[in-house]
Design a protein around this motif. Structure first.
Motif, PDB file in Angstrom:
ATOM      1  N   LYS A   1      56.239  37.404  39.999  1.00 34.19           N
ATOM      2  CA  LYS A   1      54.794  37.193  40.101  1.00 34.19           C
ATOM      3  C   LYS A   1      54.001  38.240  39.338  1.00 34.19           C
ATOM      4  CE  LYS A   1      54.396  36.649  44.546  1.00 34.19           C
ATOM      5  NZ  LYS A   1      53.323  37.147  45.334  1.00 34.19           N
ATOM      6  N   ASN A   2      54.674  39.282  38.862  1.00 36.96           N
ATOM      7  CA  ASN A   2      53.935  40.299  38.131  1.00 36.96           C
ATOM      8  C   ASN A   2      54.059  40.143  36.624  1.00 36.96           C
ATOM      9  OD1 ASN A   2      52.664  41.687  40.203  1.00 36.96           O
ATOM     10  ND2 ASN A   2      54.622  42.647  40.756  1.00 36.96           N
ATOM     11  N   SER A   3      54.727  39.052  36.220  1.00 34.97           N
ATOM     12  CA  SER A   3      54.885  38.864  34.782  1.00 34.97           C
ATOM     13  C   SER A   3      53.579  38.382  34.170  1.00 34.97           C
ATOM     14  CB  SER A   3      55.986  37.840  34.503  1.00 34.97           C
ATOM     15  OG  SER A   3      55.542  36.564  34.887  1.00 34.97           O
ATOM     16  N   THR A   4      53.421  38.680  32.865  1.00 34.64           N
ATOM     17  CA  THR A   4      52.193  38.282  32.180  1.00 34.64           C
ATOM     18  C   THR A   4      52.055  36.762  32.165  1.00 34.64           C
ATOM     19  OG1 THR A   4      52.634  40.168  30.790  1.00 34.64           O
ATOM     20  CG2 THR A   4      50.854  38.725  30.095  1.00 34.64           C
TER      21      THR A   4
ATOM     22  N   TYR B   1      53.096  34.513  34.333  1.00 37.56           N
ATOM     23  CA  TYR B   1      52.644  33.986  35.625  1.00 37.56           C
ATOM     24  C   TYR B   1      51.160  34.255  35.808  1.00 37.56           C
ATOM     25  CZ  TYR B   1      52.100  33.292  40.604  1.00 37.56           C
ATOM     26  OH  TYR B   1      51.658  32.855  41.814  1.00 37.56           O
ATOM     27  N   THR B   2      50.748  35.484  35.435  1.00 32.28           N
ATOM     28  CA  THR B   2      49.326  35.836  35.577  1.00 32.28           C
ATOM     29  C   THR B   2      48.460  34.873  34.777  1.00 32.28           C
ATOM     30  OG1 THR B   2      50.039  38.120  35.739  1.00 32.28           O
ATOM     31  CG2 THR B   2      47.705  37.751  35.431  1.00 32.28           C
TER      32      THR B   2
ATOM     33  N   PHE C   1      48.500  31.414  36.406  1.00 35.32           N
ATOM     34  CA  PHE C   1      47.707  31.446  37.637  1.00 35.32           C
ATOM     35  C   PHE C   1      46.217  31.400  37.318  1.00 35.32           C
ATOM     36  CE2 PHE C   1      45.417  33.269  41.156  1.00 35.32           C
ATOM     37  CZ  PHE C   1      46.068  32.755  42.265  1.00 35.32           C
ATOM     38  N   SER C   2      45.785  32.253  36.349  1.00 33.27           N
ATOM     39  CA  SER C   2      44.344  32.279  36.078  1.00 33.27           C
ATOM     40  C   SER C   2      43.866  30.979  35.455  1.00 33.27           C
ATOM     41  CB  SER C   2      43.959  33.483  35.215  1.00 33.27           C
ATOM     42  OG  SER C   2      45.031  33.917  34.454  1.00 33.27           O
TER      43      SER C   2
ATOM     44  N   MET D   1      43.597  28.522  38.233  1.00 34.71           N
ATOM     45  CA  MET D   1      42.479  28.872  39.102  1.00 34.71           C
ATOM     46  C   MET D   1      41.162  28.425  38.473  1.00 34.71           C
ATOM     47  SD  MET D   1      41.329  32.668  40.339  1.00 34.71           S
ATOM     48  CE  MET D   1      40.842  33.201  38.700  1.00 34.71           C
TER      49      MET D   1
ATOM     50  N   VAL E   1      38.734  25.701  40.189  1.00 36.87           N
ATOM     51  CA  VAL E   1      37.382  26.111  40.581  1.00 36.87           C
ATOM     52  C   VAL E   1      36.340  25.341  39.773  1.00 36.87           C
ATOM     53  CG1 VAL E   1      35.750  28.029  40.456  1.00 36.87           C
ATOM     54  CG2 VAL E   1      38.000  28.383  41.442  1.00 36.87           C
TER      55      VAL E   1
END
Lengths: 232, 268
Positions: free
Chosen positions: B26-29, B31-32, B35-36, B39, B43
């Motif tokens: 979950k800390n990999s670039t 995944y980030t 995720f964003s 999101m 939204v």
């Protein structure tokens, strides 16, 4: 039938555990010994800005309560999915979206309330209490306790706001206002100096510094009652 | 039965998440990023959906508010539910003018929300923001009848301290005396500039008269009691008060040309 009953009882026992001693403290502590405004000194700016009238304080408290519960619930459900490095941005996006939704819904269904609130919507997004609870609690706890934490802190914020606004409105405007009722002036007109009486509203009460003084008095009372809160 | 089904689904969803948890870092670039992106999409869709579904209601509320404010300027108090009924009783004609005071269009009867040429649907706030010269703009005017008298209601738009301010000025049939006024604001300071929307301020406009030359009307720092062409501004709300003065004078300059033409034609 019997299986249904057994699952139902197990569900209630689970729900009861939601109100265990530890969880009750989540609700109770923010009202007193860990109050977000008087002890943690968060959300002070909105406490200064919108405590001139009680009705504004009521609307603000309800909106903050809604955004806090929503934010804490969503962040807590996503807590295992949110990447650590962008968690602040994620929290901000969630809070901002909730506030926009609140604003849009109010505009559509309660246009009069929305007019009153318009200036303060931005203040909800920047309210440090909401962000603080997401970061400090919801990110590390299950949805149930997180919601309780949100309710506790929301109410802890609300009662200070209501107390300060009641004092300021009574002494500053000689009136009390509630949403839907408008401002009720309860002092007889003849009392005022302008009508030949002896009384005058204290204008200093309406100005922001007085909110700090009133909050200060609440902090004073709180610390004189509970000496453990006094820093050495 | 439903509770069992529910708990089973919950367990299934939980186990899926557990596998998902173990499978990726979950800390990999990557995944980030994913995720964003997800999101933002979720939204964005949620907010667009809320905005679109609530738009018709919000538009209706805004139109109701506009009617309440116009009626408020001629001292008719109405509620949101009654605005649609009360409005046609008092407002007999809706006129649009060019900057020289000539009538461009005139409408009577029901307001159509889709008719862009209806003076009621002209967006004076947008026109003000566009900073176009007055000669390119169209100005709405509401002609009302109350107790047998003709009253002209003029929309005004301007800038306060923090954001836009707007309102309506009602002029009596002598085209000289102010019958009433109604102001509102978006973000003026509560307790200071925001007071322009309160009755104690707008009531002071009643019965005052317009000056022959620009400035037609003043908002002063005290001393207005003896002057029929001015009112007292709001203490602590100087910039908002000045904004009211500016918007009233700028707008009246245009509508007075229309009034002049009206008097000339009736004199002939």
């Amino acid at each position: 039938m019997s299986t249904e009953n057994s699952t139902a009882t197990s569900a209630t026992s689970k729900r009861e555990s939601l109100f265990s001693k530890k969880n009750k403290r989540l609700l109770k502590d923010p009202l007193g010994d860990s109050n977000p405004i008087t002890i943690q000194v968060l959300g002070i700016c909105s406490a200064l800005a919108i405590t001139v009238q009680l009705q504004q304080a009521v609307i603000m408290s309800l909106s903050v309560l809604f955004v806090m519960i929503g934010g804490n619930l969503i962040v807590s459900m996503l807590r295992n999915l949110i990447p650590d490095r962008i968690r602040i941005i994620v929290q901000l996006v969630i809070i901002a979206s909730l506030v926009i939704i609140v604003d849009e819904v109010l505009k559509a269904y309660l246009p009069d309330v929305s007019e009153k609130l318009s200036v303060f919507v931005g203040l909800i997004i920047t309210n440090c209490i909401i962000m603080g609870r997401l970061e400090a609690f919801a990110l590390a706890n299950k949805p149930g306790p997180s919601v309780l934490d949100a309710i506790g802190n929301g109410l802890g914020y609300a009662w200070i706001l209501l107390a300060v606004s009641v004092v300021r409105e009574i002494f500053g405007s000689g009136a009390i206002s509630m949403p839907g009722m408008g401002q009720v002036k309860f002092l007889p007109e003849g009392w005022f100096i302008s009508a030949g009486g002896f009384y005058e509203n204290n204008n200093l009460m309406i100005l922001p510094p007085m909110a700090l003084v009133v909050v200060g008095v609440i902090i004073w009372i709180q610390r004189s009652r509970n000496k453990a809160l006094i820093e050495s | 039965m439903t509770t069992t089904f529910f708990s089973q689904t919950l367990t299934a969803v939980k186990s899926v998440f557990r596998i998902f948890d173990m499978a990726i870092n979950k800390n990999s670039t990557g995944y980030t990023f994913i995720f964003s992106i997800l999101m933002v999409v979720i939204v964005g869709v949620a907010l667009a959906f809320t905005s679109l579904t609530l738009k018709p209601l919000q538009k209706k509320n805004a139109a109701d508010k506009q009617m309440i404010d116009i009626l408020g300027a001629i001292q008719v108090i109405t509620t949101r539910t009654n605005a649609k009924v009360d409005f046609p009783i008092y407002v007999v004609e809706r006129v649009s003018l060019d900057s020289e005071g000539n009538v461009v269009d005139s409408k009577t009867g029901d307001i159509s929300a889709t008719d862009a040429t209806d003076p009621f649907n002209l967006n004076v706030k947008k026109d003000y923001r566009s900073k176009k010269p007055a000669s390119e703009l169209i100005f709405p005017l509401y002609i009302c009848e109350k107790g047998g008298d003709k009253i002209y209601v003029i929309p005004v738009v301007g800038s306060g301290l923090w954001g836009p301010i707007w309102g309506y000025i009602a002029i009596e049939s002598d085209m000289h005396t102010i019958y009433g006024a109604k102001f509102d604001h978006k973000t003026e300071t509560p307790g200071l500039g925001a007071e322009i929307r309160e009755d104690f301020f707008t009531d002071k406009f009643r019965g005052k008269t317009l000056n022959e030359v620009n400035p037609f009307f003043n908002v002063l720092k005290g001393g207005s009691n003896t002057d029929t062409h001015s009112v007292d501004g709001i203490t602590g709300g100087t910039i908002t008060s000045k904004g009211v003065e500016e918007m009233v004078n700028r707008t009246l300059a245009i509508y007075l040309r229309y009034f002049e033409k009206q008097t000339n034609t009736s004199a002939k």
